[in-house]
Write a protein that holds these residues in place. Structure first.
Motif, PDB file in Angstrom:
ATOM      1  N   ARG A 185      -5.924  -1.099  -7.613  1.00  0.00           N
ATOM      2  CA  ARG A 185      -6.533   0.129  -7.100  1.00  0.00           C
ATOM      3  C   ARG A 185      -8.025   0.001  -6.799  1.00  0.00           C
ATOM      4  NH1 ARG A 185      -2.960   4.529  -7.800  1.00  0.00           N
ATOM      5  NH2 ARG A 185      -1.252   4.113  -9.239  1.00  0.00           N
ATOM      6  N   ILE A 186      -8.650  -1.077  -7.280  1.00  0.00           N
ATOM      7  CA  ILE A 186     -10.071  -1.279  -6.966  1.00  0.00           C
ATOM      8  C   ILE A 186     -10.269  -2.552  -6.131  1.00  0.00           C
ATOM      9  CG2 ILE A 186     -11.004   0.146  -8.812  1.00  0.00           C
ATOM     10  CD1 ILE A 186     -11.479  -2.378 -10.456  1.00  0.00           C
ATOM     11  N   SER A 187      -9.226  -2.872  -5.351  1.00  0.00           N
ATOM     12  CA  SER A 187      -9.273  -3.928  -4.335  1.00  0.00           C
ATOM     13  C   SER A 187      -9.464  -5.331  -4.894  1.00  0.00           C
ATOM     14  CB  SER A 187     -10.342  -3.620  -3.287  1.00  0.00           C
ATOM     15  OG  SER A 187     -10.088  -2.369  -2.685  1.00  0.00           O
ATOM     16  N   ARG A 188      -8.826  -5.605  -6.041  1.00  0.00           N
ATOM     17  CA  ARG A 188      -8.833  -6.956  -6.592  1.00  0.00           C
ATOM     18  C   ARG A 188      -7.418  -7.521  -6.529  1.00  0.00           C
ATOM     19  NH1 ARG A 188     -10.903  -5.745 -12.436  1.00  0.00           N
ATOM     20  NH2 ARG A 188      -9.054  -4.488 -12.153  1.00  0.00           N
ATOM     21  N   ILE A 189      -7.309  -8.820  -6.309  1.00  0.00           N
ATOM     22  CA  ILE A 189      -5.998  -9.459  -6.232  1.00  0.00           C
ATOM     23  C   ILE A 189      -5.413  -9.550  -7.639  1.00  0.00           C
ATOM     24  CG2 ILE A 189      -4.725 -11.548  -5.628  1.00  0.00           C
ATOM     25  CD1 ILE A 189      -6.878 -11.986  -3.423  1.00  0.00           C
ATOM     26  N   ALA A 190      -4.302  -8.852  -7.849  1.00  0.00           N
ATOM     27  CA  ALA A 190      -3.650  -8.813  -9.160  1.00  0.00           C
ATOM     28  C   ALA A 190      -2.539  -9.846  -9.260  1.00  0.00           C
ATOM     29  CB  ALA A 190      -3.103  -7.421  -9.426  1.00  0.00           C
ATOM     30  N   ALA A 191      -1.901 -10.168  -8.147  1.00  0.00           N
ATOM     31  CA  ALA A 191      -0.807 -11.138  -8.147  1.00  0.00           C
ATOM     32  C   ALA A 191      -0.637 -11.683  -6.742  1.00  0.00           C
ATOM     33  CB  ALA A 191       0.487 -10.496  -8.627  1.00  0.00           C
ATOM     34  N   SER A 192      -0.182 -12.924  -6.660  1.00  0.00           N
ATOM     35  CA  SER A 192       0.141 -13.500  -5.356  1.00  0.00           C
ATOM     36  C   SER A 192       1.404 -14.334  -5.492  1.00  0.00           C
ATOM     37  CB  SER A 192      -1.020 -14.346  -4.829  1.00  0.00           C
ATOM     38  OG  SER A 192      -1.289 -15.419  -5.698  1.00  0.00           O
ATOM     39  N   HIS A 193       2.208 -14.290  -4.455  1.00  0.00           N
ATOM     40  CA  HIS A 193       3.490 -14.983  -4.446  1.00  0.00           C
ATOM     41  C   HIS A 193       3.630 -15.721  -3.123  1.00  0.00           C
ATOM     42  CE1 HIS A 193       4.942 -12.492  -7.832  1.00  0.00           C
ATOM     43  NE2 HIS A 193       4.191 -11.565  -7.270  1.00  0.00           N
ATOM     44  N   THR A 194       4.036 -16.964  -3.188  1.00  0.00           N
ATOM     45  CA  THR A 194       4.369 -17.716  -1.993  1.00  0.00           C
ATOM     46  C   THR A 194       5.846 -18.060  -2.077  1.00  0.00           C
ATOM     47  OG1 THR A 194       2.140 -18.620  -1.820  1.00  0.00           O
ATOM     48  CG2 THR A 194       3.878 -19.786  -0.633  1.00  0.00           C
ATOM     49  N   GLY A 195       6.568 -17.743  -1.032  1.00  0.00           N
ATOM     50  CA  GLY A 195       8.009 -17.931  -1.031  1.00  0.00           C
ATOM     51  C   GLY A 195       8.705 -16.618  -1.344  1.00  0.00           C
ATOM     52  N   VAL A 196      10.007 -16.644  -1.311  1.00  0.00           N
ATOM     53  CA  VAL A 196      10.795 -15.446  -1.579  1.00  0.00           C
ATOM     54  C   VAL A 196      10.623 -15.076  -3.048  1.00  0.00           C
ATOM     55  CG1 VAL A 196      13.122 -14.463  -1.621  1.00  0.00           C
ATOM     56  CG2 VAL A 196      12.462 -16.024   0.215  1.00  0.00           C
ATOM     57  N   VAL A 197      10.287 -13.828  -3.272  1.00  0.00           N
ATOM     58  CA  VAL A 197      10.060 -13.347  -4.633  1.00  0.00           C
ATOM     59  C   VAL A 197      11.380 -12.966  -5.297  1.00  0.00           C
ATOM     60  CG1 VAL A 197       7.752 -12.476  -4.094  1.00  0.00           C
ATOM     61  CG2 VAL A 197       9.694 -10.932  -3.936  1.00  0.00           C
ATOM     62  N   ASP A 198      11.361 -12.920  -6.603  1.00  0.00           N
ATOM     63  CA  ASP A 198      12.458 -12.334  -7.357  1.00  0.00           C
ATOM     64  C   ASP A 198      12.244 -10.825  -7.289  1.00  0.00           C
ATOM     65  OD1 ASP A 198      13.209 -11.040 -10.153  1.00  0.00           O
ATOM     66  OD2 ASP A 198      14.574 -12.730  -9.797  1.00  0.00           O
ATOM     67  N   ARG A 199      13.149 -10.126  -6.657  1.00  0.00           N
ATOM     68  CA  ARG A 199      12.944  -8.698  -6.395  1.00  0.00           C
ATOM     69  C   ARG A 199      12.677  -7.899  -7.664  1.00  0.00           C
ATOM     70  NH1 ARG A 199      16.325  -4.371  -2.742  1.00  0.00           N
ATOM     71  NH2 ARG A 199      15.112  -2.587  -3.422  1.00  0.00           N
ATOM     72  N   ALA A 200      13.474  -8.099  -8.690  1.00  0.00           N
ATOM     73  CA  ALA A 200      13.327  -7.307  -9.916  1.00  0.00           C
ATOM     74  C   ALA A 200      11.988  -7.587 -10.604  1.00  0.00           C
ATOM     75  CB  ALA A 200      14.482  -7.586 -10.868  1.00  0.00           C
ATOM     76  N   ALA A 201      11.616  -8.855 -10.677  1.00  0.00           N
ATOM     77  CA  ALA A 201      10.334  -9.202 -11.307  1.00  0.00           C
ATOM     78  C   ALA A 201       9.168  -8.640 -10.501  1.00  0.00           C
ATOM     79  CB  ALA A 201      10.208 -10.716 -11.449  1.00  0.00           C
ATOM     80  N   PHE A 202       9.278  -8.716  -9.190  1.00  0.00           N
ATOM     81  CA  PHE A 202       8.227  -8.209  -8.320  1.00  0.00           C
ATOM     82  C   PHE A 202       8.100  -6.693  -8.456  1.00  0.00           C
ATOM     83  CE2 PHE A 202       6.517  -7.475  -3.905  1.00  0.00           C
ATOM     84  CZ  PHE A 202       5.292  -8.063  -4.148  1.00  0.00           C
ATOM     85  N   GLU A 203       9.229  -6.018  -8.509  1.00  0.00           N
ATOM     86  CA  GLU A 203       9.205  -4.570  -8.671  1.00  0.00           C
ATOM     87  C   GLU A 203       8.572  -4.193 -10.018  1.00  0.00           C
ATOM     88  OE1 GLU A 203      12.024  -0.676  -7.938  1.00  0.00           O
ATOM     89  OE2 GLU A 203      12.957  -2.656  -7.991  1.00  0.00           O
ATOM     90  N   SER A 204       8.821  -4.977 -11.048  1.00  0.00           N
ATOM     91  CA  SER A 204       8.189  -4.731 -12.349  1.00  0.00           C
ATOM     92  C   SER A 204       6.677  -4.860 -12.259  1.00  0.00           C
ATOM     93  CB  SER A 204       8.730  -5.710 -13.398  1.00  0.00           C
ATOM     94  OG  SER A 204      10.080  -5.434 -13.664  1.00  0.00           O
ATOM     95  N   GLU A 205       6.197  -5.832 -11.490  1.00  0.00           N
ATOM     96  CA  GLU A 205       4.751  -5.981 -11.290  1.00  0.00           C
ATOM     97  C   GLU A 205       4.173  -4.763 -10.575  1.00  0.00           C
ATOM     98  OE1 GLU A 205       4.344 -10.830 -10.991  1.00  0.00           O
ATOM     99  OE2 GLU A 205       4.158  -9.654  -9.177  1.00  0.00           O
ATOM    100  N   ILE A 206       4.875  -4.294  -9.571  1.00  0.00           N
ATOM    101  CA  ILE A 206       4.428  -3.093  -8.842  1.00  0.00           C
ATOM    102  C   ILE A 206       4.350  -1.906  -9.792  1.00  0.00           C
ATOM    103  CG2 ILE A 206       5.110  -1.403  -7.082  1.00  0.00           C
ATOM    104  CD1 ILE A 206       6.357  -3.815  -5.530  1.00  0.00           C
ATOM    105  N   GLN A 207       5.393  -1.712 -10.571  1.00  0.00           N
ATOM    106  CA  GLN A 207       5.426  -0.580 -11.508  1.00  0.00           C
ATOM    107  C   GLN A 207       4.287  -0.673 -12.519  1.00  0.00           C
ATOM    108  OE1 GLN A 207       9.440  -1.040 -12.939  1.00  0.00           O
ATOM    109  NE2 GLN A 207      10.288   0.285 -11.356  1.00  0.00           N
ATOM    110  N   ALA A 208       4.024  -1.876 -13.023  1.00  0.00           N
ATOM    111  CA  ALA A 208       2.939  -2.047 -13.995  1.00  0.00           C
ATOM    112  C   ALA A 208       1.586  -1.692 -13.378  1.00  0.00           C
ATOM    113  CB  ALA A 208       2.922  -3.480 -14.523  1.00  0.00           C
ATOM    114  N   LEU A 209       1.353  -2.128 -12.151  1.00  0.00           N
ATOM    115  CA  LEU A 209       0.077  -1.814 -11.485  1.00  0.00           C
ATOM    116  C   LEU A 209      -0.046  -0.324 -11.179  1.00  0.00           C
ATOM    117  CD1 LEU A 209      -0.333  -4.849  -9.079  1.00  0.00           C
ATOM    118  CD2 LEU A 209      -1.843  -4.219 -10.959  1.00  0.00           C
ATOM    119  N   LEU A 210       1.047   0.311 -10.842  1.00  0.00           N
ATOM    120  CA  LEU A 210       1.005   1.745 -10.540  1.00  0.00           C
ATOM    121  C   LEU A 210       0.661   2.578 -11.779  1.00  0.00           C
ATOM    122  CD1 LEU A 210       4.015   2.074  -8.100  1.00  0.00           C
ATOM    123  CD2 LEU A 210       1.583   2.273  -7.526  1.00  0.00           C
TER     124      LEU A 210
END
Length: 159
Positions: free
Chosen positions: A129-154
């Motif tokens: 929310r303050i424009s810092r890179i919290a995570a980066s992924h190269t390649g196809v992500v694991d959807r569930a793990a990625f969604e968990s990261e989104i939820q944690a940041l929200l």
């Protein structure tokens, strides 16, 4: 120009243990002619996805991004797609319509790709929310793990 990283996942965790780097500022025009700037997304969690129409892994992830945009928009998530297609809008605009992409798409440049260390696709970054890179992924992500990261940041308020 770029290679795809299908099946290879390079995961950088949410960097809770250390300082996060500022996301490089950018300014571009989206497929509807609107100006898109990183600064306009301060206060939101931003999912920045570098993709191309020819990238198989990108095509796999796009429906997930559409779903994330629908489900988490009201909680503070924004999605921006960055097309790295050399043929520009003549190829990208029909693809956006065909896939039903419900988020802004801009055309990437070599400088933008370099600033976000894009050397293969898909490349997806989560920006806090303050424009810092919290995570980066190269390649196809694991959807569930990625969604968990989104939820944690929200769940994290602006500090």
């Amino acid at each position: 120009m770029f290679k795809t990283a299908i099946g290879t996942i390079l995961l950088t965790t949410l960097a809770a243990a250390g300082p996060r780097n500022a996301a490089p500022e950018f300014r571009a025009t989206d497929s509807n002619g609107a100006t898109v700037r990183l600064a306009d997304y301060k206060g939101k969690v931003l999912l920045l996805n570098f993709w191309a129409t020819w990238c198989g892994g990108c095509k796999l992830e796009i429906p997930w991004l559409i779903d994330f945009e629908k489900r988490y928009r009201d909680k503070g998530l924004a999605v921006i797609g960055v097309s790295m297609d050399d043929d520009g809008w003549k190829l990208v605009k029909p693809f956006i319509v065909e896939k039903g992409m419900n988020y802004p798409v801009i055309l990437g440049t070599p400088d933008l790709a370099k600033s976000y260390a894009v050397d293969s696709m898909p490349r997806t970054l989560l920006i806090d929310r303050i424009s810092r890179i919290a995570a980066s992924h190269t390649g196809v992500v694991d959807r569930a793990a990625f969604e968990s990261e989104i939820q944690a940041l929200l769940k994290v308020a602006i500090q």
